[in-house]
Design a protein around this motif. Structure first.
Motif, mmCIF file in Angstrom:
data_model
loop_
_atom_site.group_PDB
_atom_site.id
_atom_site.type_symbol
_atom_site.label_atom_id
_atom_site.label_comp_id
_atom_site.label_asym_id
_atom_site.label_seq_id
_atom_site.Cartn_x
_atom_site.Cartn_y
_atom_site.Cartn_z
ATOM 1 N N ILE A 276 0.860 -1.201 0.000
ATOM 2 C CA ILE A 276 0.000 0.000 0.000
ATOM 3 C C ILE A 276 0.894 1.249 0.000
ATOM 4 N N GLN A 279 2.567 2.737 -3.230
ATOM 5 C CA GLN A 279 1.772 3.282 -4.347
ATOM 6 C C GLN A 279 2.293 4.595 -4.929
ATOM 7 N N THR A 418 -3.236 -4.668 -4.018
ATOM 8 C CA THR A 418 -3.361 -3.239 -3.659
ATOM 9 C C THR A 418 -2.640 -2.377 -4.694
ATOM 10 N N LYS A 419 -1.302 -2.441 -4.640
ATOM 11 C CA LYS A 419 -0.545 -1.563 -5.541
ATOM 12 C C LYS A 419 -0.763 -1.951 -7.004
ATOM 13 N N CYS A 422 -3.631 -0.026 -8.231
ATOM 14 C CA CYS A 422 -3.222 1.360 -8.458
ATOM 15 C C CYS A 422 -2.542 1.486 -9.823
ATOM 16 N N LEU A 461 0.368 11.854 -2.237
ATOM 17 C CA LEU A 461 0.013 10.562 -1.631
ATOM 18 C C LEU A 461 1.041 10.140 -0.582
ATOM 19 N N LEU A 465 -0.232 9.234 3.203
ATOM 20 C CA LEU A 465 -0.403 7.835 3.620
ATOM 21 C C LEU A 465 -0.237 7.611 5.130
ATOM 22 N N ARG A 469 -3.165 6.121 7.543
ATOM 23 C CA ARG A 469 -3.028 4.901 8.337
ATOM 24 C C ARG A 469 -3.500 5.147 9.768
ATOM 25 N N PRO A 593 -6.216 3.925 -1.483
ATOM 26 C CA PRO A 593 -5.413 3.487 -0.331
ATOM 27 C C PRO A 593 -6.131 3.644 1.000
ATOM 28 N N GLN A 596 -8.038 0.515 1.296
ATOM 29 C CA GLN A 596 -7.112 -0.606 1.553
ATOM 30 C C GLN A 596 -6.627 -0.562 3.002
ATOM 31 N N LEU A 597 -6.301 0.639 3.479
ATOM 32 C CA LEU A 597 -5.770 0.751 4.848
ATOM 33 C C LEU A 597 -6.844 0.430 5.880
#
Ligand code: F6R
Length: 623
Positions: A276, A279, A418-419, A422, A461, A465, A469, A593, A596-597
């Protein structure tokens, strides 16, 4: 011909998508194999085993469960003298994942041991034929049939190479297999058909494996074996043959430039978290070399002499399918190309209609997903050009598509994608820009705003991030007791809602449904109560007023709401998760993200096995 289907009631057929590795060299082979298996565990992890020749005996050691179970078993054995060995890590959907079904499998005489990834479809008649010749079976697997078949051919006064060739000529189905022989303890034979297999050439040591990370610690020189190729190797030499004619073949050697570190956790607790956080770099990598500084337009030389399609049919599974749904919005609105997005497992059995001016776009991280490949092959059979959007160089999608664009996400190890998504979204956006420019359907001003925005995106980003989180951790504590979730979105946020729900389901095992917000009142809203929270995607776009009125309806039923929104969002919901606003569709790269997080932190909070969720495997090489 009897073709046994996967759910045939009368057979207890093992279906695997597995990782295999073989090593012939100068080191103690078993530790090399175990290390390689650790890097292949993403392909399956319900049992594992090794085979090697030592003290004039062919040893097979296997264990049910994760690789640590095999390591425990090996700890108590004398397994460290052989310099040639095979290994296998298994994922089964049928046939119990018990030790007797784990690979490697031996022939009846105990002279051959074989590992296999794939499905021998005509395993039943072959097994009956071999039984009639007096061969006995100790497992439920199709793999044991394969090793017994080779053994049977070998008993007919042939070389082992010829015996393998003759055995494989009788097999219907798919395989990547590797085999060792008690009488030639330093040698390995391996072959492939529709399952991945690579040859790694080191100094005084050679490898075969399902994927590069298995041997990347030892060599970067790789040959991608093609279907119907058979390799014979020892520590110092290797030779590739056509499996039917046994004519030697010349093969191109590829050098792998990425390092093992990039296939490892890099200090993060889980691969998923690492991926993640990668990305921003993934976006930058996807853009590298893709923008012409002079004309500031998108460069996709892979497509240069391809006619602009009149219609695109996107074929993909899971997360890659969600990426396709998102891409549909941009391709239609910027390039004015009608797009259909199809779940590959439906598409392949639906007799889809094609026009000669269509293009099929196959999206796949692994490039090995069986249904996506089948969809591609269907289109190719109808003469429709296929463009692959794929992350794994040398994978089946990459090799079989007429054109391929690599998505540059680097190896994705965590089972939850995940990535890679992206990277797929970046490339879909570039495709829409590229065709939009060619067709002159996209205003120049929009194009340059997007391109400028894309260049700034990795920095934004990267900064955001860690904050995301933190928020995800806070919300995970708050919502960890929920047993069900709605994910709501409209427009291009709808595919993201589907993806958010998929991520939550697969790693935290919490039931979640992605819904188009406007559909709620057509039934699902009946489920809403204080125990059934909603994760709303509410970016500041044209559809926000509509989303807000849908959320008010949820609130009226006492539903709790998390709204992922931009500054200025003014509905009083239980939790507003505010993220920075960027230009138009680029907001997706901040929404994704966050979703995803949230799923990641929920799974961690609930103590789940994030990187290897139960019942799943990274690449789904069976239908
Ligand atoms: C979910 C996930 C899967 C894959 C799907 C397709 O996190 O990873 O849904 O997206 O199995 O795989 P590829 O993209 O390799 O074809």
């Amino acid at each position: 011909m009897v073709v046994l289907t996967l759910n045939h009631p009368e057979i207890n057929k093992e279906i695997t998508m597995c990782g295999i590795i073989g090593y012939a060299g100068h080191r103690p082979a078993v530790p090399v194999i175990v290390e390689g298996l650790k890097r292949l565990e993403y392909r399956g992890y319900d049992s594992a085993g090794v085979a090697f020749v030592q003290h004039q005996g062919l040893e097979v050691i296997r264990a049910q469960g994760k690789l640590c179970e095999l390591e425990n078993k090996l700890g108590g054995c004398d397994a460290f003298h052989a310099t040639t060995a095979l290994g296998h890590t298994r994922w089964a959907t049928h046939g119990l994942p018990v030790e007797r079904n784990a690979h490697p499998h031996k022939d009846g005489q105990g002279r051959l041991a074989l590992v296999h990834n794939g499905i021998i479809e005509n395993y039943h008649p072959l097994r009956e034929m071999l039984k009639n010749k007096g061969r006995e079976f100790v497992s439920d697997t199709d793999t044991e049939v394969l090793v017994q078949l080779v053994s049977e051919e070998w008993s007919k006064d042939t070389t082992l190479l010829q015996a393998i060739s003759r055995a494989l000529a009788q097999v219907e189905g798919t395989y990547a297999m590797a085999l060792i022989n008690l009488d030639e303890p330093g040698r390995i034979w391996a072959a492939r058909k529709s399952s991945p297999l690579l040859l790694g050439m080191g100094t005084g040591e050679n490898f075969v494996a399902s994927d590069i990370p298995a041997f990347l610690a030892y060599t970067r020189e790789v040959i991608f074996l093609e279907d119907n190729e058979l390799v014979e190797l020892d520590a110092l030499s290797w030779k590739v043959f056509d499996v039917a004619t046994l004519k030697p073949l010349n093969k191109e050697v590829h050098h792998i430039s990425w390092d093992l570190q990039s296939a490892q956790k890099g200090g993060y607790r889980h691969f998923m978290l690492k991926e993640i956080f990668e990305q921003p770099q993934v976006i930058a990598n996807c853009l590298a070399g893709r923008m012409d500084p002079k004309s500031s337009c998108v460069l996709l030389p892979e497509l240069d002499d391809l006619p602009i399609p009149e219609q695109i049919q996107i074929v993909a599974c899971g997360t890659s399918y969600h990426a396709g749904l998102w891409g549909q919005h941009l391709l239609e609105s910027w390039a004015k190309i009608p797009v259909r997005v199809e779940i590959a497992s439906e598409f392949r059995y639906r007799n889809p209609l094609f026009r000669p001016t269509d293009l099929v776009l196959a999206i796949s991280q692994s490039g090995e997903t069986a249904d996506t490949l089948a969809g591609m092959r269907l289109a190719k059979g109808e003469g429709v050009p296929v463009l692959g959007l794929c992350n794994v160089v040398g994978s089946s999608v990459a090799r079989e598509a007429d054109r391929v664009i690599h998505t540059q996400a680097g190896p994705e190890i965590s089972v939850a994608s995940t990535k890679a998504m992206c990277s797929q979204l970046v490339l879909l956006l570039l495709l829409a820009l590229y065709w939009g420019r060619q067709k002159q359907t996209l205003p120049r001003e929009t194009e340059s705003q997007i391109l400028r925005g894309l260049l700034g995106l990795p920095g934004i980003l990267e900064a955001e991030l860690p904050r995301m989180r933190g928020k995800a951790q806070e919300l995970a504590q708050e919502y960890s007791a929920a047993r069900s979730f709605f994910y709501l979105g409209r427009g291009s946020s709808f595919p993201l809602a589907l993806e958010g729900a998929l991520k939550l389901k697969e790693i935290s095992y919490i039931h979640a449904e992605g819904y188009a917000s406007g559909e709620m009142k057509h039934g699902p809203i009946a489920l809403i109560d204080p125990e059934f929270p909603t994760f709303a995607l509410a970016p500041s776009d044209d559809l926000l007023p509509k989303v807000i009125s849908n959320l008010v309806e949820v609130q009226a039923r006492n539903g709790r709401i998390i709204a992922l929104a931009h500054p200025g969002f003014d509905l009083a919901v239980d939790h507003v998760w505010s993220i920075p606003e960027v230009y138009g569709p680029l907001n997706t790269f901040l929404i994704l993200p966050a979703l995803q997080l949230f799923a990641y932190e929920m799974a961690v909070y609930l103590g789940k096995d994030v990187d290897q969720p139960r019942n799943l495997a990274k690449s789904v090489t069976v239908e």
